[in-house]
Design an enzyme around this catalytic site. Structure first.
Site, PDB file in Angstrom:
ATOM      1  CD  GLU A   1      -0.526   5.313  -3.630  1.00 56.21           C
ATOM      2  OE1 GLU A   1       0.015   5.708  -2.721  1.00 56.21           O
ATOM      3  OE2 GLU A   1      -1.489   4.471  -4.020  1.00 56.21           O
TER       4      GLU A   1
ATOM      5  CG  ASP B   1      -1.867   1.086   1.339  1.00 58.65           C
ATOM      6  OD1 ASP B   1      -2.356   1.701   0.148  1.00 58.65           O
ATOM      7  OD2 ASP B   1      -2.472   1.365   2.446  1.00 58.65           O
TER       8      ASP B   1
ATOM      9  CG  ASP C   1      -8.110   4.750   1.085  1.00 56.01           C
ATOM     10  OD1 ASP C   1      -8.064   3.409   0.915  1.00 56.01           O
ATOM     11  OD2 ASP C   1      -7.223   5.614   1.613  1.00 56.01           O
TER      12      ASP C   1
HETATM   13  C1  GLC Z   1      -4.763   3.360   2.875  1.00 60.28           C
HETATM   14  C2  GLC Z   1      -5.129   2.217   2.306  1.00 60.28           C
HETATM   15  C3  GLC Z   1      -6.282   1.506   3.125  1.00 60.28           C
HETATM   16  C4  GLC Z   1      -5.426   1.102   4.498  1.00 60.28           C
HETATM   17  C5  GLC Z   1      -4.951   2.398   5.192  1.00 60.28           C
HETATM   18  C6  GLC Z   1      -4.169   1.916   6.449  1.00 60.28           C
HETATM   19  O1  GLC Z   1      -5.571   4.390   3.427  1.00 60.28           O
HETATM   20  O2  GLC Z   1      -5.636   2.522   1.249  1.00 60.28           O
HETATM   21  O3  GLC Z   1      -6.490   0.255   2.653  1.00 60.28           O
HETATM   22  O4  GLC Z   1      -6.548   0.474   5.259  1.00 60.28           O
HETATM   23  O5  GLC Z   1      -4.042   3.009   4.338  1.00 60.28           O
HETATM   24  O6  GLC Z   1      -3.078   0.982   5.968  1.00 60.28           O
END
Ligand code: GLC
Length: 829
Positions: A426, A423, A501
């Site tokens: 980007e 995650d 998200d």
């Molecule tokens: C970001 C991700 C989400 C995750 C959060 C905490 O917002 O997109 O899926 O739960 O980070 O890691």
């Protein structure tokens, strides 16, 4: 939440270019005749250079730089360069040059320089805009192409809006490719998390594709600046694009994914149901979730750990209070049929004394400031309740850093973690105003150092590559599973993707469809949105509807943000629990079909989740239908996407369709109106469709020994192939699979079913095979290999070695021990 305004601000800033705004626009002007070397024609004048290469009979590459020579020929997206001899012919006179292959005729007009792509018969497919053609402004490069009224524009990866990207609506849109942490995005936010600079044009059913292989921030102006033009280009680097010929959209996807690579066959468990939240902790909570699935008999394969499993949100650590013994936890979960996936973000904490930080520093693996020091900035570890601190960032564009990162995956595989969630790649960095790295940080760029502007869009893609390769190294007998938020063209080779998200509202439920369809059309087959929505809490009804749609997301995961209500399938009362259970059970029932369709994706690049137009490209009405999907070739799914509905209008393309639930026939070529209740999930099977099912199980580990159910829907003639294997490991690459063809032919009142001998050496454990043939009237006789079968009652069927029955909804059902040699079944009138 905490970074929303930053994300929005960053998005706004990025929409303004980072280069000087007033650079004069230069056009290429006239070109002298080209030089030819191999399959390439190179043109050069004072303004720049253009190289046009026949890569294959149906693929032509165009490179343009506003310079006298090209840079390094390097790509992070291309998986295959050698397509053999393209069989190209070249001719040139003073006015123009022509490159022709068996399927294309490319005309290069010299003055002013313009390119026209036509088919072998000379019908124009794609043409530079007469006034503009290729141009440059400062470091920006761009080409403008003619856009015709009847052209549909599809793809462009992860984009908001309709299926047809001609944009709001027909006033055009300018799409930006710049991987962005777009928390809580709206229905017009752009760019989002993935950058896939690929689109397809379909005109009267005839398709071609364009892939821009440039990692800088790029843009695709689809009829926005002028309704007659489609322009694309990038802030810097070369204008390096591939023209990929059809004739149909499927062929374009097959060739694009041959060029940039395909989604490998995932492990079977990854196609099961996944349960996630931000975050399940401590360990007792995870065990409670696992137990609840089993006690409540709701099928599931995977539980996910978000950032709270870590000590201070620092990747590669485990919070010792919350998760004192991860190896024991994963082992216990495995005994219950669960796998564990953990999040691993690209921002290890700057923490001298920690193995990750120290070894990364010693190996020179981090992204650098212009002065050569490691770039340090806040992300999650800076928000830790205890000992907060900033992070450093691996430079995934450096091969040695990728190998180092892959090595670290051992910390996870050693304790039995089954998959990794990448995650914030980007990359998301809590720094204003970009919400990412400053543009001047330095990356290795595989040996040709460059600034962040060039690497930003591939940072996430390269991270997943490092993760995938590491998992494969440590567990060579397992198929790696990686999920990523950011990615670039070609990233489908290493990770599944989810569009970040989203929000728990009905609009996001609906827009998830065109978004995932766009990804699939752009080579990304293994995708799924957060079921239930991430931001906020869904109503019971919305959650149920989302689960019903999610049955057909290739990647089926429920997830929600920190601080939201409980969001498990049983969190909404007994009635919803029952309906949600049925939705997830349907996923497991269809797993043989889903796995087969994923296998097809790994072979052809064709996405499991398809817009109608992929199968019906000449159906003009289908271009505006994106509230329903096809799953593979044969299933049409029209989930209910609005609140409190009593009817659902479904568009059925030409041909006959059969209600999956009742076997009732519908004539296609228009809309049908269906009554619906909360339980309804309208599904239709295409005439001639063959559907593969099994009884629902609690997790994929329970599949061996289950009967296989093959249903044939009427057509004069049709067939489908079924691929099966062990569901894990790489033996399938050495022939350890079972693949056979199920065919039907209907003449007069009779039906002949042919099942081919299986290819491949793998065979499932002993099981029953149930062939179900939908017919209008009961047959006079049913013969298996020429031998008449006894007619039995449904109850008796399962108890006898062989026999047949006719079900109330019109299927002739034949049961036998499954066998892998060829045989024939005949239904005589
Ligand atoms: C970001 C991700 C989400 C995750 C959060 C905490 O917002 O997109 O899926 O739960 O980070 O890691």
């Amino acid at each position: 939440m905490r970074y929303r305004t930053r994300a929005l601000l960053a998005g706004a800033l990025l929409l303004c270019s980072t280069r000087p705004a007033l650079a004069a626009v230069g056009s290429l002007g006239a070109m002298p005749p080209p030089r030819r070397a191999g399959h390439t024609l190179t043109f050069r004048n004072a303004q720049g250079s253009v190289a046009v290469t026949a890569v294959a009979p149906d693929i032509v590459r165009v490179r343009f730089v506003a310079a006298q020579s090209f840079g390094r020929d390097h790509s992070y997206a291309i998986a295959k360069r050698d397509f053999g001899d393209p069989g190209a012919r070249f001719e040139s006179d003073a006015q123009r040059s022509i490159l022709s292959t068996s399927s294309l005729r490319v005309t290069l007009r010299h003055a002013p320089f313009r390119i026209t792509f036509a088919d072998a018969q000379g019908r124009i497919l794609d043409q530079d805009d007469d006034e503009r053609g290729m141009s440059f402004a400062g470091t920006q490069v761009k080409v403008s192409k003619r856009l015709r009224d009847d052209e549909h524009v599809l793809g462009l990866g992860e984009k908001n809006g309709r299926l047809d990207k001609r944009g709001p609506h027909m006033g055009g849109a300018n799409y930006v490719m710049w991987t962005t942490d777009a928390y809580d995005y709206g229905d017009d936010s752009d760019p989002l998390y993935a950058a896939i600079p690929f689109y397809m044009i379909v005109r009267q059913g005839r398709a071609h594709g364009i892939f821009l292989d440039n990692t800088f921030r790029s843009f695709f102006d689809v009829g926005h600046e002028s309704e007659r033009r489609l322009s694309f280009g990038a802030e810097d680097g070369e204008l390096d694009y591939y023209f990929i010929d059809g004739p149909d959209p499927k062929h374009v996807i097959e060739r694009y994914t041959e060029l940039t690579g395909r989604t490998p066959l995932p492990p079977l468990w990854a196609l099961g149901y996944h349960q996630c939240r931000y975050s399940y902790y401590p360990e007792s909570k995870v065990r409670y979730i696992a137990d609840s699935f089993r006690v409540k008999r709701i099928p599931a394969d995977v539980i996910w750990l978000d950032i709270h499993y870590q000590e201070g949100y620092n990747p590669f650590t485990w919070d010792p209070q919350r998760f004192p013994d991860p190896a024991k936890l994963t082992a216990d979960l495995r005994r219950q049929g669960f796998r564990l996936v953990t999040i691993v973000d690209p921002h290890p904490k700057k923490q001298p004394g920690s193995v990750v930080y120290d070894s990364g520093l010693a190996g020179d693996h981090f992204v650098k400031n212009p002065d050569g020091s490691p770039f340090v900035a806040p992300v999650w570890p800076a928000n830790a309740e205890r000992n907060p601190g900033p992070s450093v960032f691996p430079d995934f564009s450096k091969p040695a850093a990728r190998a180092w990162w892959g090595g670290l995956m051992k910390l996870y595989t050693d304790v039995g973690v089954a998959g990794i969630w990448n995650d914030m790649n980007e990359p998301a960095v809590f720094l204003d105003p970009w919400h990412s790295m400053p543009f001047d940080v330095r990356h290795d760029n595989e040996g040709q150092p460059t600034s962040h502007r060039e690497i930003h869009n591939v940072y996430g893609q390269l991270m997943t590559r490092a993760t995938f390769e590491g998992l494969l190294r440590h567990k060579p007998d397992e198929r790696p599973f990686v999920l990523t938020r950011a990615t670039f063209a070609g990233g489908q080779r290493w990770a599944a993707h989810w569009p970040g998200d989203n929000t728990s509202d009905w609009g996001h439920l609906r827009t998830s469809i065109p978004m995932l369809l766009g990804l699939g059309l752009s080579g990304y087959a293994f995708v799924g949105s957060d079921i239930g929505g991430f931001v906020g809490s869904p109503s019971a009804e919305l959650l149920t509807r989302w689960l019903q749609l999610g049955v057909f997301y290739p990647f089926m995961r429920m997830h929600t943000a920190i601080g939201t209500d409980d969001q498990e399938p049983w969190s909404y009362g007994a009635r919803h629990e029952e309906i949600n259970r049925r939705a997830i059970a349907l996923r497991y029932e269809l797993l043989p079909h889903i796995y087969n369709t994923m296998h097809e994706a790994s072979q052809t690049g064709l996405p499991p989740l398809r817009p109608l137009v992929l199968e019906f490209p000449s159906d003009e009405r289908a271009y505006s239908v994106y509230d329903q999907v096809l799953f593979g070739r044969d299933l049409l799914v029209a989930p209910v996407l609005r609140e409190a509905m009593h009817t659902r209008s479904v568009y059925l393309p030409a041909g006959d369709w059969y209600d999956f639930w009742t076997a009732r026939r519908y004539a296609g070529g228009g809309r049908v109106e269906l009554p619906v209740t909360l339980e309804s999930l309208p599904i239709f099977v295409r005439a001639g469709g063959v559907v593969f099912r099994q009884p629902p199980v609690q997790h994929t580990g329970e599949i061996p020994g289950q009967p296989l159910d093959v249903s044939f829907y009427p057509a004069a003639e049709s067939s489908a192939s079924l691929y099966e294997d062990e569901g894990q490991g790489h033996g399938y690459l050495r022939g350890e699979f079972a693949q056979r063809r199920f065919s039907q032919k209907r003449v007069g009142g009779g039906v002949t079913i042919d099942v081919s001998a299986a290819q491949g050496t793998w065979r499932p454990s002993a099981r029953r095979l149930r062939l179900r043939v939908l017919t209008d009237v009961a047959p006079g006789r049913v013969l298996l290999g020429g031998e008449p079968l006894p007619a039995l009652s449904a109850d008796n069927l399962a108890r006898q070695a062989r026999g047949y029955t006719r079900s109330a909804d019109g299927f002739v059902v034949v049961e036998l021990a499954d066998r892998f040699d060829a045989f024939q079944l005949s239904l005589e009138p």
